[in-house]
Design a protein around this motif. Structure first.
Motif, PDB file in Angstrom:
ATOM      1  N   ASP A  33       0.824  -1.225   0.089  1.00 23.06           N
ATOM      2  CA  ASP A  33       0.034  -0.145  -0.219  1.00 23.06           C
ATOM      3  C   ASP A  33       0.635   1.457   0.165  1.00 23.06           C
ATOM      4  O   ASP A  33       1.969   1.386   1.002  1.00 23.06           O
ATOM      5  CB  ASP A  33      -1.015  -0.032   1.331  1.00 23.06           C
ATOM      6  CG  ASP A  33      -2.036   0.624   0.622  1.00 23.06           C
ATOM      7  OD1 ASP A  33      -2.970   0.148   1.001  1.00 23.06           O
ATOM      8  OD2 ASP A  33      -2.103   2.313   1.144  1.00 23.06           O
ATOM      9  N   ARG A  34       0.599   2.507  -0.778  1.00 16.17           N
ATOM     10  CA  ARG A  34       1.083   3.693  -1.133  1.00 16.17           C
ATOM     11  C   ARG A  34       1.410   4.336   0.894  1.00 16.17           C
ATOM     12  O   ARG A  34       1.862   5.259   0.907  1.00 16.17           O
ATOM     13  CB  ARG A  34       0.554   4.145  -1.779  1.00 16.17           C
ATOM     14  CG  ARG A  34      -0.345   4.826  -1.563  1.00 16.17           C
ATOM     15  CD  ARG A  34      -0.452   5.703  -2.751  1.00 16.17           C
ATOM     16  NE  ARG A  34      -2.035   6.825  -2.562  1.00 16.17           N
ATOM     17  CZ  ARG A  34      -2.507   7.382  -3.382  1.00 16.17           C
ATOM     18  NH1 ARG A  34      -2.145   7.887  -4.322  1.00 16.17           N
ATOM     19  NH2 ARG A  34      -3.861   8.409  -3.235  1.00 16.17           N
ATOM     20  N   GLN A  35       0.422   3.459   1.408  1.00 15.91           N
ATOM     21  CA  GLN A  35       0.435   4.403   2.965  1.00 15.91           C
ATOM     22  C   GLN A  35      -0.483   3.446   4.049  1.00 15.91           C
ATOM     23  O   GLN A  35       0.037   2.547   3.728  1.00 15.91           O
ATOM     24  CB  GLN A  35      -0.984   6.185   2.884  1.00 15.91           C
ATOM     25  CG  GLN A  35      -1.843   5.016   2.180  1.00 15.91           C
ATOM     26  CD  GLN A  35      -3.408   6.127   1.975  1.00 15.91           C
ATOM     27  OE1 GLN A  35      -2.806   7.604   2.136  1.00 15.91           O
ATOM     28  NE2 GLN A  35      -4.545   6.119   1.940  1.00 15.91           N
ATOM     29  N   GLY A 177       4.457   2.275  -2.645  1.00 14.86           N
ATOM     30  CA  GLY A 177       3.151   2.404  -3.522  1.00 14.86           C
ATOM     31  C   GLY A 177       3.877   2.043  -4.684  1.00 14.86           C
ATOM     32  O   GLY A 177       4.923   1.191  -5.265  1.00 14.86           O
ATOM     33  N   ARG A 179       4.264   1.594  -8.447  1.00 15.77           N
ATOM     34  CA  ARG A 179       4.729   2.638 -10.105  1.00 15.77           C
ATOM     35  C   ARG A 179       3.515   2.543 -10.995  1.00 15.77           C
ATOM     36  O   ARG A 179       3.781   2.966 -11.760  1.00 15.77           O
ATOM     37  CB  ARG A 179       5.966   2.984 -10.238  1.00 15.77           C
ATOM     38  CG  ARG A 179       6.162   4.133 -10.954  1.00 15.77           C
ATOM     39  CD  ARG A 179       7.700   4.729 -10.296  1.00 15.77           C
ATOM     40  NE  ARG A 179       8.022   3.904 -10.437  1.00 15.77           N
ATOM     41  CZ  ARG A 179       9.058   3.276 -11.598  1.00 15.77           C
ATOM     42  NH1 ARG A 179       8.523   3.774 -12.848  1.00 15.77           N
ATOM     43  NH2 ARG A 179       9.817   2.098 -11.556  1.00 15.77           N
ATOM     44  N   ALA A 207      -6.608  -1.413  -5.741  1.00 17.22           N
ATOM     45  CA  ALA A 207      -5.953   0.049  -5.441  1.00 17.22           C
ATOM     46  C   ALA A 207      -7.030   1.278  -5.676  1.00 17.22           C
ATOM     47  O   ALA A 207      -6.833   2.130  -5.458  1.00 17.22           O
ATOM     48  CB  ALA A 207      -4.287   0.238  -6.121  1.00 17.22           C
TER      49      ALA A 207
END
Ligand SMILES: Cc1cc2nc3c(=O)[nH]c(=O)nc-3n(C[C@H](O)[C@H](O)[C@H](O)COP(=O)(O)OP(=O)(O)OC[C@H]3O[C@@H](n4cnc5c(N)ncnc54)[C@H](O)[C@@H]3O)c2cc1C
Length: 379
Positions: A33-35, A177, A179, A207
Motif C-alpha cells: 500500500d502506498r500509505q 506504492g 508505480r 488500489a
C-alpha cells in the motif's frame, strides 16, 4: 528482491480480504500500500449491506450482491475469529421511506421489482413503519422493509480483515506504492514500486479509485473517484434500529450509538475535502427523514472516494496479460461485495475457474469497447 506467490497492490478491504483468503490457502502473499492500509474508501464508507439495486443500471449486480451477502455471516465469523476483533455486523434489516403522494403505486412497483429479483421486501403503511422506527418523519407516506439486509462497521471490518490477513500469513507493507506492473512480453512478473521490483507469479490490482494511476492498468480498470461526504451524529434520545433510507439520504445506526448520514456523489477528482454545501445537503436530508436529528451532536465529518467504473460495475478477474488480475471498481458496493470478490480471486488463482458468472465484470470489457474487437481469452 522480494518474491511472493501473489503481490497485491492496495490494502483496502478488498486487497486485505483477498490476501486473507489466499494466505489461508498456503500461498505467500504480499500486500503493498502506498500509505497506511485501510484509510481510503474502506474507512470512509457507510457499511450498508444491501444487494437491492439503487437504480435500473445496478440490476446487473444483484446476483453477485446476493451471493456476497449470503456469505457475510460466515465471512464475519471467520474474520472475527482469526483477528480477535469485532466488526460491528448488524443484521437488523433496512427500511426505505417513501414521501410521494402516490405511495400505493410506488410501493407495488418496488415490491414487484424486489420479488422479481429474488429479494425479500415487505410493504409497510406509514404508521407501521413509524412503530418500527419512531424516529421517522410524520411526512413519510409508506415504506419498504427489507428484513434480511444488514450493515457493518466498515472501519472495524477493514482493520479486522487486515489483521486476519496478517495472522493468516500475509505480509503487509505500508508506504510501498506500486508505480507500474512489471511486464515482460505478454506476462506480468510482479509490481514495480518506487525503488524496487516485487516478483510474483500472480499480481492483483486492488488500489480502489487509484488503480488507473498504476502504469499499465488504465485499459483494464479505467476507474475514477466518486466523492462521498458523510456526517456522524449522536442523538442520545433517538432510537434507531435499522438502516433508514429515503431517495436523498441513508442513516446508519452503529453499535456505539453513532448515526451515520450520507452521502453525496460528486465527481471532483481526488479532492477529499468536505464542503459547506455537501454537508448541508446531507444534514438537511437527514433531518427531513428523522426530524429528531435536528438536536443531534455532530461528531465527525469526512469524505471518501468510491472507485467508480464507466458502467458503474465492478472490474473483476483475469486480464489478457498472464498472471495479472483486477479487483476494483466496486463503486458504492465494495463492502457488500468483499466476500464474493475474495472468493472469486481465490478460485481463479488456485483453481483457474470461477463458481460465479463473472463475465459481465471482466476487465477486458473496456478494451473491447475501445477497439471494437472481440474479447481475447483471459490468461
Ligand atoms: C462515502 C462512501 C460511502 C460508501 N458506502 C458504502 C456502503 O454503504 N456499502 C458498500 O458496500 N460500499 C460503500 N462504499 C463503497 C466502498 O467503501 C468501496 O467500494 C470499497 O471500500 C472499495 O474498497 P477497496 O479496497 O477497493 O478501495 P480502498 O478502500 O480505497 O483501498 C485502496 C487502497 O489502495 C491503496 N493505493 C492507492 N494507490 C496505490 C498504489 N499505487 N499502490 C499501492 N496501493 C495503493 C490506497 O492507499 C488504499 O489503501 C462507500 C464508499 C464511500 C466513499
Amino acid at each position: 528482491m522480494k518474491k511472493f506467490d501473489v503481490a497485491i497492490a492496495g490494502g483496502g478491504v478488498i486487497g486485505g480480504a483477498i490476501a486473507m483468503e489466499l494466505a489461508r490457502e498456503g500461498l505467500r502473499v504480499g500486500v503493498f500500500d502506498r500509505q497506511q492500509p485501510g484509510q481510503e474508501a474502506s474507512w470512509a464508507s457507510a457499511g450498508i449491506l444491501s444487494p437491492a439495486p439503487e437504480n435500473p443500471g445496478m440490476i446487473a449486480m444483484v446476483e453477485m450482491g446476493k451471493a456476497s451477502f449470503a456469505r457475510y455471516p460466515e465471512f464475519v465469523a471467520r474474520v472475527e475469529e482469526i483477528s480477535g476483533k469485532s466488526t460491528g455486523f448488524r443484521p437488523k434489516g433496512t427500511l426505505e421511506a417513501l414521501f410521494s403522494n402516490d405511495t400505493k403505486t410506488e410501493l407495488s412497483t418496488i415490491i414487484a421489482l424486489h420479488h422479481g429479483l429474488g429479494l425479500k421486501a415487505e410493504p409497510l403503511r406509514a404508521e407501521d413503519a413509524r412503530e418500527l422506527e419512531p424516529a421517522l418523519s410524520g411526512e413519510v407516506k409508506g415504506a419498504v422493509l427489507r428484513p434480511e439486509e444488514a450493515s457493518i462497521d466498515n472501519r472495524a471490518l477493514t482493520a479486522a480483515v487486515l489483521e486476519a490477513a496478517q495472522r493468516s500469513g500475509a505480509e503487509i507493507f505500508s508506504g510501498c506504492g506500486a508505480r507500474a506492473i512489471w511486464r515482460e512480453g505478454n506476462g506480468c512478473k510482479g509490481l514495480v514500486l518506487q525503488n524496487e521490483k516485487i516478483e510474483a507469479q500472480w499480481t492483483i490490482i486492488a488500489a480502489g479509485c487509484f488503480s488507473a494511476a498504476i502504469e499499465g492498468i488504465a485499459p483494464y480498470a479505467p476507474v475514477r473517484p466518486a466523492k462521498g461526504q458523510m456526517v456522524a451524529l449522536r442523538a442520545d434520545d433517538l432510537k434507531m434500529e435499522r438502516v433508514l433510507w429515503s431517495e436523498k439520504i441513508y442513516l446508519v445506526p452503529r453499535n456505539d450509538g453513532r448515526i451515520l448520514a450520507g452521502a453525496t456523489v460528486e465527481y471532483a477528482g481526488f479532492d477529499k475535502r468536505t464542503t459547506a454545501g455537501g454537508i448541508e445537503k446531507v444534514l438537511s436530508a437527514a433531518i427531513d427523514l428523522a426530524p429528531g436529528l435536528a438536536d443531534a451532536r455532530i461528531e465527525e465529518t469526512w469524505a471518501g472516494l468510491r472507485p467508480d467504473s464507466p458502467d458503474h460495475l465492478p472490474i473483476l478477474g483475469p486480464t489478457d496479460i498472464d498472471g495479472l488480475l483486477m479487483a476494483t471498481g466496486h463503486f458504492r458496493s465494495g463492502i457488500l461485495l468483499t466476500p464474493i470478490t475474495a472468493r472469486l480471486i481465490r478460485e481463479w488463482i488456485t483453481e483457474q475457474r470461477a463458481s460465479v458468472d463473472w463475465d459481465r465484470f471482466s476487465p477486458l470489457r473496456f478494451q473491447s469497447a475501445a477497439e471494437g474487437s472481440a474479447h481475447r481469452a483471459p490468461a
